[in-house]
Design an enzyme around this catalytic site. Structure first.
Site, PDB file in Angstrom:
ATOM      1  N   GLY A  14     -11.566  10.636  26.319  1.00 52.34           N
ATOM      2  CA  GLY A  14     -11.874  11.960  26.698  1.00 52.34           C
ATOM      3  C   GLY A  14     -11.346  12.323  28.385  1.00 52.34           C
ATOM      4  O   GLY A  14     -10.080  11.449  28.298  1.00 52.34           O
ATOM      5  N   GLY A  15     -11.604  12.918  29.178  1.00 51.92           N
ATOM      6  CA  GLY A  15     -11.114  13.064  30.612  1.00 51.92           C
ATOM      7  C   GLY A  15     -10.681  11.972  31.491  1.00 51.92           C
ATOM      8  O   GLY A  15      -9.690  11.640  31.929  1.00 51.92           O
ATOM      9  N   MET A  16     -12.200  11.643  30.925  1.00 51.55           N
ATOM     10  CA  MET A  16     -12.466   9.904  31.652  1.00 51.55           C
ATOM     11  C   MET A  16     -12.098   8.678  31.741  1.00 51.55           C
ATOM     12  O   MET A  16     -12.141   7.513  32.131  1.00 51.55           O
ATOM     13  CB  MET A  16     -13.964  10.074  32.350  1.00 51.55           C
ATOM     14  CG  MET A  16     -14.325  10.909  33.417  1.00 51.55           C
ATOM     15  SD  MET A  16     -14.371  10.569  34.511  1.00 51.55           S
ATOM     16  CE  MET A  16     -15.497   9.225  35.148  1.00 51.55           C
ATOM     17  N   VAL A  66     -12.835   4.855  25.612  1.00 53.94           N
ATOM     18  CA  VAL A  66     -13.561   4.257  25.060  1.00 53.94           C
ATOM     19  C   VAL A  66     -13.769   2.686  24.193  1.00 53.94           C
ATOM     20  O   VAL A  66     -13.498   3.322  22.899  1.00 53.94           O
ATOM     21  CB  VAL A  66     -15.098   5.080  25.592  1.00 53.94           C
ATOM     22  CG1 VAL A  66     -16.317   3.811  25.377  1.00 53.94           C
ATOM     23  CG2 VAL A  66     -15.661   5.636  26.158  1.00 53.94           C
ATOM     24  N   LYS A 105     -15.031   1.210  29.358  1.00 61.01           N
ATOM     25  CA  LYS A 105     -14.404   2.499  29.793  1.00 61.01           C
ATOM     26  C   LYS A 105     -13.184   2.198  30.136  1.00 61.01           C
ATOM     27  O   LYS A 105     -13.325   1.800  31.346  1.00 61.01           O
ATOM     28  CB  LYS A 105     -15.371   3.988  30.154  1.00 61.01           C
ATOM     29  CG  LYS A 105     -14.616   4.995  30.633  1.00 61.01           C
ATOM     30  CD  LYS A 105     -15.434   6.469  30.408  1.00 61.01           C
ATOM     31  CE  LYS A 105     -16.276   6.960  29.943  1.00 61.01           C
ATOM     32  NZ  LYS A 105     -16.553   7.933  29.525  1.00 61.01           N
ATOM     33  N   ASP A 113     -20.748  16.800  35.934  1.00 58.20           N
ATOM     34  CA  ASP A 113     -19.820  16.920  34.482  1.00 58.20           C
ATOM     35  C   ASP A 113     -21.375  17.154  33.579  1.00 58.20           C
ATOM     36  O   ASP A 113     -21.001  16.795  32.835  1.00 58.20           O
ATOM     37  CB  ASP A 113     -18.762  16.015  35.120  1.00 58.20           C
ATOM     38  CG  ASP A 113     -17.959  16.665  33.857  1.00 58.20           C
ATOM     39  OD1 ASP A 113     -18.087  17.802  32.960  1.00 58.20           O
ATOM     40  OD2 ASP A 113     -17.624  16.111  33.276  1.00 58.20           O
ATOM     41  N   GLY A 169     -13.718   6.201  20.969  1.00 60.41           N
ATOM     42  CA  GLY A 169     -13.135   7.343  21.553  1.00 60.41           C
ATOM     43  C   GLY A 169     -12.558   7.289  22.915  1.00 60.41           C
ATOM     44  O   GLY A 169     -12.225   6.704  23.194  1.00 60.41           O
TER      45      GLY A 169
END
Length: 892
Positions: A21-23, A26, A41, A134, A19
């Site tokens: 995301g903002g970080m 992955v 990640k 977060d 997946g």
């Protein structure tokens, strides 16, 4: 950036994307060294473009990697391959809470279970100074084993140092209202102080927790808006609809919990995740006013906590009762109405609790903990006072127990059974107890105790004398040990645990017998310490849940089924001990389970400065550096099974490789001088014997020495001809013996004496052995010639254990009772001569738990670096849960 299958990032091989995301993105990957699945990640370039940011990120990531908790996704590694920065984490199978919420709210029982686990994880992190910042459904994974919090604390790690602290710093471009807001969090779940650019603390996480819990219960977001501005306005000024208005079946107490979490002012919220967790646990209890499924009039809301801090005692219930007089009034009321009361008792920070014992009348608590200098002592704390008093002369105590009249305490220290007046005074030595496992004191002045780990129980007069054996092991049934004795009210019959280290597990459990008879009766299957509580209950652990079972002490019969009293109790499977205690008047105290991973290996220089680390947090013991300095052999306990195996670490990094994998305990490794072999002890024959295995791991362990008594290898002579080992039997104290590695290989005692000697270490030239001796009444470091005969020289002053030599033999190190690492310079000359010891620095060693825990540190060949098995719990405050009138709750 997208990575294809087969891409290598260091030792990690990408398998498939998971997946984004903002970080970052992955990927599922394979750790080729440990042959396990991991999650990788990959960080976006804009988050790691600055060398300063990368350094700060690595520093924060190392801190977070020390955070070990079953409900927090473990961070294994951080690395850089070319221009790619990446994190290596535990690979989890399940779905995120965000995905689950697309299907609607969670069932209430699942919501409560997940919320308790989340609060427990937050509390653990907060006590280590780590705030998530977060917390949101996308960072919460639902797995078969429970909740896992993701991306823990990493938002701060990549926040620019110069980030402005105002709303103007928030991003103005995003895909939707729940997109990550730069590195500050996600708008939908941010606390008002975050939106104002203020520093986040633990209470900020609790606001986010409230928004997540609201959504879990209702299926709706706590705050919403048509634009970024309206969303921020709602968070800053509006309150969400009450949970009960959206989902009427919600317990009112849960509505109050969420409302408190979402208070705009941090001071009006829950002040700790631990308090929040205890409230949620109470709501979940069957029969409580807040529990799903109805209201019971038999119970009132528990008093939620005793916050002692260092000097303050507070009980919190439907009101806050301040002062001892109010507490006593509350207790009298509870007694008159026969209602159970829960409370939390928080001991001073860094007390590092080791053992607890309530006095028979329930007015005082005895416990083992560190003082401010780092010295372990026995303490007494009246429950009507916030002050605890250390008992002088009780250095390095273990397993305290009270006299029936509450005037004295029995305890173990320096290989002896001792007693001390609870009001203070010098301790009195009663008899030898080399490797003890608990004691009990009856009204006739008889103390029943376990002097060694692999023998029966003994009795001795409370005024001292020669112990007499009371029980004997039955090898035919695979019995390894009798331990944790507990007298019943008549003072003649007693309970005890029969342990089997490698035999049939069904034989492990609670038995009862009399001082006057050899007849015994099996009562309950368990593998934990135990207690009897009037008017008639057996207390014990089962899968870390504290159980109570009705028991008739007159007929010696269990009279009903066991039922749970509390779950997640602190338990040490290495020796079957558990952290709970009970008084005779209905007070129960226990320590909630701490997260696994109690220690970590750190490198220190001679000044005490930390200069590196090895591996991740775990339950380590007995670190030993290989002769070439490249590897470290040590024990690691499996937190699930309690079994121990020998593992090997790379000394420069921390990649662990399992060296043994037997179902029985394997531990205590020592290297041969050429580094080709490792000797260790194993309980695969139901008591500790010595085994040998090539360091390459090419073949299985071979039995090297099987004989009477427990045997623990300590060192290997520099010429490879002798193994020095520690041995103890029921008939002797701790002794040192020598196993020749050539010829007939017939072992012989090195030092035979009435006192105890342990932790032997050969000098680098093989001419001497340094060891700890309790001949003086406390452990001191002594050096004797090898192979003897000859005199000996005491080199420590004021106590000492764990001697270690520098490779050139010019310096000897040891640990003082206050955990200071001491240095003794060895003078050159034909004989042995040493200078007075000097302190180097204090360590926070992980205290020994099992009888095989011989050493907590090792030293590099040049004596400039020290590898310390460091206790990670020292920074935590210690919490005990008090349960008053618990038997009344059991009756209902």
């Amino acid at each position: 950036m997208s990575l294809t299958a087969g891409t290598r990032l260091g030792p990690y091989e990408v398998v498939a994307p998971v997946g984004a995301g903002g970080m970052g993105e992955v990927y599922r990957a394979r750790d080729t060294r440990l042959d396990r699945d991991v999650a990788i990640k990959v960080l976006p370039s804009h988050l790691s473009s600055s060398a300063e940011v990368r350094q700060r990120f690595e520093r924060e990531a190392k801190t977070i990697s020390r955070l070990s908790h079953p409900n927090i996704c473990t961070l294994y590694d951080v690395g850089r391959e070319g221009e790619i920065d990446y994190l290596v984490m535990e690979y989890l199978e399940g779905e995120t809470l965000a995905d689950r919420l697309t299907k609607g709210p969670l069932p209430l029982a699942q919501t409560m279970r997940c919320a308790i686990e989340m609060a427990d994880a937050l509390g653990r992190a907060h006590r280590q100074g780590i705030v998530h910042r977060d917390l949101k459904p996308g960072n919460i994974m639902l797995t078969r084993s429970g909740v896992k919090l993701l991306d823990y604390g990493l938002a701060k790690a990549i926040q620019p140092e110069s980030a402005p602290g105002s709303l103007t710093s928030l991003p103005t471009e995003h895909r939707n209202l729940t997109q990550q807001g730069a590195i500050l969090g996600t708008f939908q779940y941010m606390a008002p102080e975050q939106l104002e650019g203020k520093e986040a603390d633990a209470r900020t996480d609790l606001f986010a927790f409230g928004t997540v819990l609201y959504e879990m219960v209702t299926g709706e977001k706590a705050f919403s808006g048509q634009s970024q501005a309206s969303l921020i306005s709602a968070i800053m000024a509006s309150d969400p609809k009450p949970v009960s208005a959206v989902r009427p079946a919600t317990p009112p107490a849960l509505d109050r919990v969420i409302k408190t979490c979402l208070a705009k002012d941090p001071d009006a919220r829950w002040q700790s995740a631990h308090d929040l967790m205890r409230e949620l646990q109470w709501i979940s209890e069957p029969g409580s006013q807040g529990a799903p499924g109805g209201v019971s009039t038999a119970r009132v809301q528990p008093l939620q906590r005793i916050a002692w801090g260092v000097t303050t005692l507070v009980l919190v219930a439907t009101l806050v009762l301040a002062g001892w007089s109010f507490w006593k009034a509350g207790l009298r009321q509870a007694e008159s109405q026969k209602r159970p009361i829960h409370a939390s008792l928080i001991l001073p920070e860094k007390s590092a609790l080791r053992a607890v014992a309530l006095s028979p009348d329930g007015t005082r608590l005895a416990f083992v903990a560190r003082d401010p200098t780092g010295r372990n002592l026995l303490w007494i704390r009246p429950l009507d006072s916030p002050e605890a008093q250390a008992l002088p002369g009780t250095d390095s105590p273990s397993y305290p127990f009270w006299s029936p009249d509450g005037k004295n305490l029995g305890f173990f220290a320096d290989g002896k059974l001792k007693r001390v007046d609870a009001a203070g005074g010098p301790p009195q030595t009663l008899c030898d107890a080399p490797l003890n496992r608990g004691g009990s004191w009856n009204q006739d002045g008889v103390i029943l105790f376990s002097p060694v780990v692999d023998a029966g129980l003994f009795k001795v007069s409370a005024s001292g004398g020669v112990p007499a054996q009371v029980t004997r092991l039955d090898p035919a049934r695979g019995e390894s040990s009798h331990r944790w004795p507990f007298f019943l009210p008549d003072g003649k019959h007693f309970l005890y645990l029969v342990a089997s280290f490698a035999g049939p597990r069904e034989k492990t459990g609670i038995y009862v017998r009399s001082l006057d008879s050899n007849e015994e009766k099996f009562l309950v299957s368990t593998n934990s310490s135990l207690a009897y509580a009037p008017p008639g209950y057996l207390l014990f652990l089962r899968d870390r849940t504290l159980m109570a079972q009705p028991f008739d002490a007159d007929r010696l019969l269990v009279t009903g089924d066991p039922f749970p009293m509390a779950d997640r109790i602190q338990y040490f499977p290495q020796n079957y001990s558990s952290m709970f205690t009970v008084s005779q008047n209905g007070i129960l105290a226990y320590q909630p389970r701490l997260a696994p991973g109690s220690s970590q290996l750190f490198w220190f220089d001679r000044s005490g400065k930390q200069i590196g680390s090895v591996g991740a947090p775990a339950d380590h013991a007995n670190p030993r550096i290989s002769p070439d300095g490249k590897k470290i052999a040590l024990d690691i306990m499996d937190p699930q099974t309690g079994n121990m195996d020998v593992w090997l670490y790379e000394s420069s990094g921390g990649i662990a490789t399992r060296f043994t994998s037997h179902a029985a305990i394997d531990a205590g490794p020592i290297w041969s001088p050429d580094g080709r072999n490792i000797a260790l002890f194993s309980l695969r024959r139901n008591h500790p014997d010595i085994y040998l295995k090539p360091a390459s791991g090419a073949v299985e362990e071979a039995l090297l020495l099987e004989s009477e008594g427990s045997k623990y290898p300590q060192d290997w002579s520099p010429d490879g001809r002798f193994i020095l080992y520690q041995v103890v039997t029921a008939q002797s104290n701790i002794q040192l013996a020598v196993l020749p590695m050539d010829g007939e290989k017939k072992p012989y005692p090195l030092i035979q004496s009435t006192y105890g000697v342990r932790q032997g270490q050969f000098s680098p030239d093989g001419r001497y052995v340094a060891y700890a001796s309790n001949e003086s009444g406390k452990w001191e470091i002594v050096v004797a010639p090898f192979p003897g005969p000859g005199g000996n020289w005491q080199v420590s002053t004021g106590g000492g254990t764990e001697p270690r030599w520098r490779r050139d033999g010019k310096e000897l190190f040891y640990l003082a009772p206050d955990a200071k690492l001491m240095s003794v310079r060895i003078k050159e000359g034909p004989g042995f001569d040493a200078e007075p010891p000097l302190p180097l620095f204090s360590i926070r060693r992980r205290e020994p738990i099992s009888s095989g825990d011989s050493f907590s540190y090792d030293v590099s060949a040049d004596g400039q670096r020290f590898l310390v098995n460091t206790d990670l719990r020292e920074s935590d405050s210690t919490t005990l849960t008090l349960l008053l009138n618990w038997t009344e709750g059991a009756k209902k």
